[in-house]
Design a protein around this motif. Structure first.
Motif, mmCIF file in Angstrom:
data_model
loop_
_atom_site.group_PDB
_atom_site.id
_atom_site.type_symbol
_atom_site.label_atom_id
_atom_site.label_comp_id
_atom_site.label_asym_id
_atom_site.label_seq_id
_atom_site.Cartn_x
_atom_site.Cartn_y
_atom_site.Cartn_z
ATOM 1 N N ALA A 1 0.842 -1.199 0.000
ATOM 2 C CA ALA A 1 0.000 0.000 0.000
ATOM 3 C C ALA A 1 0.879 1.252 0.000
ATOM 4 O O ALA A 1 1.812 1.365 0.803
ATOM 5 C CB ALA A 1 -0.907 -0.015 1.221
ATOM 6 N N VAL A 2 0.572 2.156 -0.921
ATOM 7 C CA VAL A 2 1.369 3.378 -1.095
ATOM 8 C C VAL A 2 0.432 4.581 -1.051
ATOM 9 O O VAL A 2 -0.623 4.566 -1.681
ATOM 10 C CB VAL A 2 2.105 3.350 -2.461
ATOM 11 N N GLU A 3 0.821 5.599 -0.298
ATOM 12 C CA GLU A 3 0.054 6.855 -0.275
ATOM 13 C C GLU A 3 0.983 7.977 -0.730
ATOM 14 O O GLU A 3 2.101 8.093 -0.228
ATOM 15 C CB GLU A 3 -0.452 7.161 1.132
ATOM 16 N N ASP A 4 0.509 8.773 -1.685
ATOM 17 C CA ASP A 4 1.302 9.906 -2.160
ATOM 18 C C ASP A 4 0.848 11.167 -1.432
ATOM 19 O O ASP A 4 -0.348 11.472 -1.375
ATOM 20 C CB ASP A 4 1.106 10.081 -3.669
ATOM 21 N N LEU A 5 1.817 11.877 -0.870
ATOM 22 C CA LEU A 5 1.496 13.083 -0.090
ATOM 23 C C LEU A 5 2.007 14.336 -0.799
ATOM 24 O O LEU A 5 3.100 14.326 -1.371
ATOM 25 C CB LEU A 5 2.141 13.017 1.298
ATOM 26 N N ALA A 6 1.215 15.389 -0.721
ATOM 27 C CA ALA A 6 1.635 16.682 -1.268
ATOM 28 C C ALA A 6 1.258 17.752 -0.244
ATOM 29 O O ALA A 6 0.391 17.518 0.609
ATOM 30 C CB ALA A 6 0.927 16.935 -2.590
#
Lengths: 493, 214
Positions: free
Chosen positions: B157-162
């Motif tokens: 599981a990967v979450e991209d943060l900005a």
């Protein structure tokens, strides 16, 4: 208490300078702020420590039924569920509950009136001695009916211990550095503002009481080395050691150095021809050992393992393992030497575990600063180390004169380090659990940190010492405030 | 007299610096999740020792400043992330060792445009403890692969943060309201109590230092 003793107490309290009380007040207010910031049960192992108090208060028994996988009471479990505890702990990506609806559910859970009887154990707190938890029964009972209020009051008891730790550190520094007028204020202030102390003191954790006892032992030892071991001081030391044993198992490592201190004091008195004084060292040791002996006796009579959880250690520490255990303990703090089994591959333990985590490790291990902050703070840390070393070299003649006393402090430190290493070896290398890489285990040596900071300020020379001292106060204050902001961002951002 | 003045100046400059750093810090925006590859945490893979784990068909949105992996450890190892399209590396990032918890966030250099069909490789540094990866089970074409081509059986599981839309400053009231929930003392007023305590701590500490250190 006799009439004479009753008169002595106010006199003794009056002798404590205002600055010491201010340091204590700062530590109390600081820990109280932390107690309000950290969400309920997000203090390290707070769920287990609360369960221990609940067990004592509700059943009047210790949590020792041997059921390691036991459950918390239905009421505690319900409130933990309402707080989303399992989802939040260890998960820095998950904030605390935030909606009005979640608050309403939590209110219902708090007042559900479920059973307060657990399965008879308290997780990681189960093997711990009962004194701290027995004291926490008072706020528990005072706020009966609302777990959150109980927890908040219990946290304030911890804040009081934080205040006492700062007070004793101040008095210890006044004792060991009587020639430096501002030493006690600088060390006392820095300890009072130390964020890890405030975080632990602002949560339900027996470490808070352990730090207080440790600081008081340091104070008594320093006084004994300066003024001799009087009967009153011997009793005080003995009682403190006994209280330490009844507070937390970790105290065993600390106590070895304290007993060594009593032995050194005894030898010193004997050399001075005051053989009668030997009795006071023996008295202190006897009082200090008494809870341990009573515990063994009680276990023998009730068919429990003679030394409680410590009984299993001899099976782990066998001769063939001794080198591995030594290697593990060594590597936990220092670079691995040739021939040692690698236990911490890819880690520079001193920097990655002890320094970085000392900069900040809050919540359930899940709130830290970015690595660049740790790296930036290496600069003042190295400067403090260099200035301290300079002062030690300059004052080496004075140090030599106090070698026995300093050796005792070094032994206490070594005892604590070895105790952490040995416990971690058992848990990590033998049972494949987690290592004990938490700087909070080092905080019983907070008074010595105060000494290091004062030496660093003095190392800057007479002209710059006050400036360096003031800079250190601002630095620790800044670390404290930014640690609070970091925790706020993690739980409420 | 000079010492007293020096101490007061040091304390004054120090506090001013703290306030300035605090004010600048609060101008930053808290991160927000802009993409998740799965919300599932069913997969449970473990790795011990250094290894590389790569999974295909990721999407890398523009402006991502950090990537959060569903990975658990106590003394987490150094994690290096590398995103590539074909043989071209489009993004890299490193997180140092000794992170703890159920996720690790790796800061990365943002890319200017959203890219699909990205191969995301997770380089796990040397370590002596198990690292747990969680995610969703996947078939052979989609699964993450580690070491010399061994399938993990699913995707991490990967979450991209900005950076979020508003700074911390603009979120102060929201954060304050949040802090008033879930405690014994509930209500936004608690934040004022905390602020008063912190201010008292600061004032007492500075006052005592100014009096005694000089």
């Amino acid at each position: 208490m006799t009439v004479r003793a009753a008169r002595l107490w106010p006199t003794a309290l009056r002798r404590i300078p205002t600055a010491a009380w201010v340091c204590a007040l700062i530590a109390f207010l600081n820990a109280s702020a932390w107690a309000l910031i950290v969400p309920p049960f997000q203090g390290k192992d707070e769920v287990d420590h609360f369960a221990y108090v609940e067990q004592l208060a509700e059943s009047g028994t210790l949590p020792e039924n041997g059921n390691e996988n036991g459950k918390y009471s239905p009421q505690e479990s319900l409130v933990l569920q309402g707080l989303h505890f399992p989802e939040i702990a260890h998960s820095p990506q998950t904030p605390a509950i935030s909606t009005h609806e979640e608050q309403l559910i939590l209110n219902e859970d708090v007042h559900a009136g479920e059973s307060l009887q657990g399965s008879g154990e308290a997780g990681v707190a189960t093997p711990e001695p009962p004194l701290y938890y027995a004291l926490q029964v008072i706020p528990y009972v005072a706020a009966r009916g609302n777990i959150l209020t109980q927890l908040q009051l219990m946290r304030l008891v911890g804040a009081l211990f934080g205040a006492l730790t700062a007070l004793f550190t101040f008095l210890f520094l006044r004792e060991v550095m009587p020639g430096t007028r501002w030493a006690a204020t600088l060390g006392g202030l820095c300890v009072a503002l130390q964020p890890l102390l405030a975080f632990i003191s602002g949560s339900v954790n027996p470490d808070s009481m352990l730090y207080t006892v440790a600081a008081a032992v340091f104070l008594c030892l320093a006084r004994a080395f300066r003024c001799g071991l009087s009967r009153r001081l011997a009793i005080a030391l003995g009682v403190l050691i006994a209280v330490g044993f009844m507070t937390k198992l970790n105290f065993v490592g600390f106590a070895l150095g304290a007993f060594a201190g009593l032995a050194v004091l005894a030898v010193r008195e004997a050399r001075c021809g005051r053989r009668a004084m030997l009795l006071w060292s023996a008295l202190a040791a006897a009082i200090g050992l008494s809870p341990g002996l009573l515990y063994v006796l009680r276990n023998a009579l009730t068919n429990h393992p003679l030394f409680g959880v410590l009984s299993g250690i001899p099976h782990v520490i066998v001769a063939s393992n001794l080198f591995n255990e030594f290697s593990y303990t060594w590597e936990m703090y220092l670079p691995r030497l040739p021939g040692m089994t690698p236990y911490f591959d890819g880690l520079s333990t001193f920097k990655d575990i002890w320094f970085d985590r000392s900069v900040g490790l809050y919540g359930f291990f899940d709130t830290v600063f970015p690595v660049w902050v740790d790296n930036v703070l290496l600069v003042p840390a190295v400067a403090v180390a260099l200035l301290c070393a300079r002062e030690l070299v300059v004052r080496r003649a004075a140090l030599r004169a106090r070698l026995p006393e300093l050796s005792v402090y070094a032994l206490i430190t070594l005892g604590v380090l070895v105790m952490i290493g040995a416990s971690s070896y058992t848990g990590d290398a033998i049972h494949h659990g987690a290592a004990f890489g938490e700087p909070r285990y080092l905080l019983p040596m907070l008074p010595l940190l105060g000494v290091v900071l004062v030496l660093a300020a003095r190392g800057a020379g007479r002209r710059w010492a006050p400036v360096v001292g003031a800079a250190l106060v601002v630095l620790v204050l800044g670390l404290d405030v930014f640690s609070q902001l970091q925790v706020i961002a993690r739980y409420y951002g | 007299v000079r010492a007293a003045r020096d101490v007061k100046v040091t304390l004054g400059v120090g506090i001013a610096l703290l306030l300035a750093v605090g004010a600048v810090t609060l101008t930053h925006a808290p991160p927000r999740v802009v993409r998740v590859n799965t919300t599932s945490r069913i997969l449970g893979g473990t790795i011990i020792g250094s290894a590389e784990l790569c999974q295909p068909n990721e999407v890398l949105p523009a402006g991502v400043s950090a990537i959060r992996l569903s990975a658990g450890a106590y003394f987490g190892p150094r994690i290096k992330l590398k995103a590539s399209v074909g043989s071209r590396v489009i993004m890299e990032g490193v997180q140092g060792p000794v992170w703890t918890g159920t996720s690790v966030t790796v800061p990365v250099k943002p890319v200017s445009e959203t890219t699909s069909h990205v191969r995301l490789c997770i380089e796990v540094g040397a370590n002596s403890e198990l690292v747990f990866f969680k995610g969703v089970p996947a078939g052979l074409n989609e699964t993450a692969v580690y070491g010399p081509g061994a399938p993990l059986g699913g995707r991490v599981a990967v979450e991209d943060l900005a950076p979020g839309d508003g700074s911390w400053w603009s979120r102060i009231l929201t954060v304050a309201r949040h802090m008033g929930i879930g405690h014994a003392l509930s209500g936004t007023w608690v934040v004022l109590l905390i602020a008063a305590l912190v201010a008292a701590v600061g004032a007492l500490a500075v006052g005592l230092a100014a009096r005694d250190l000089s």
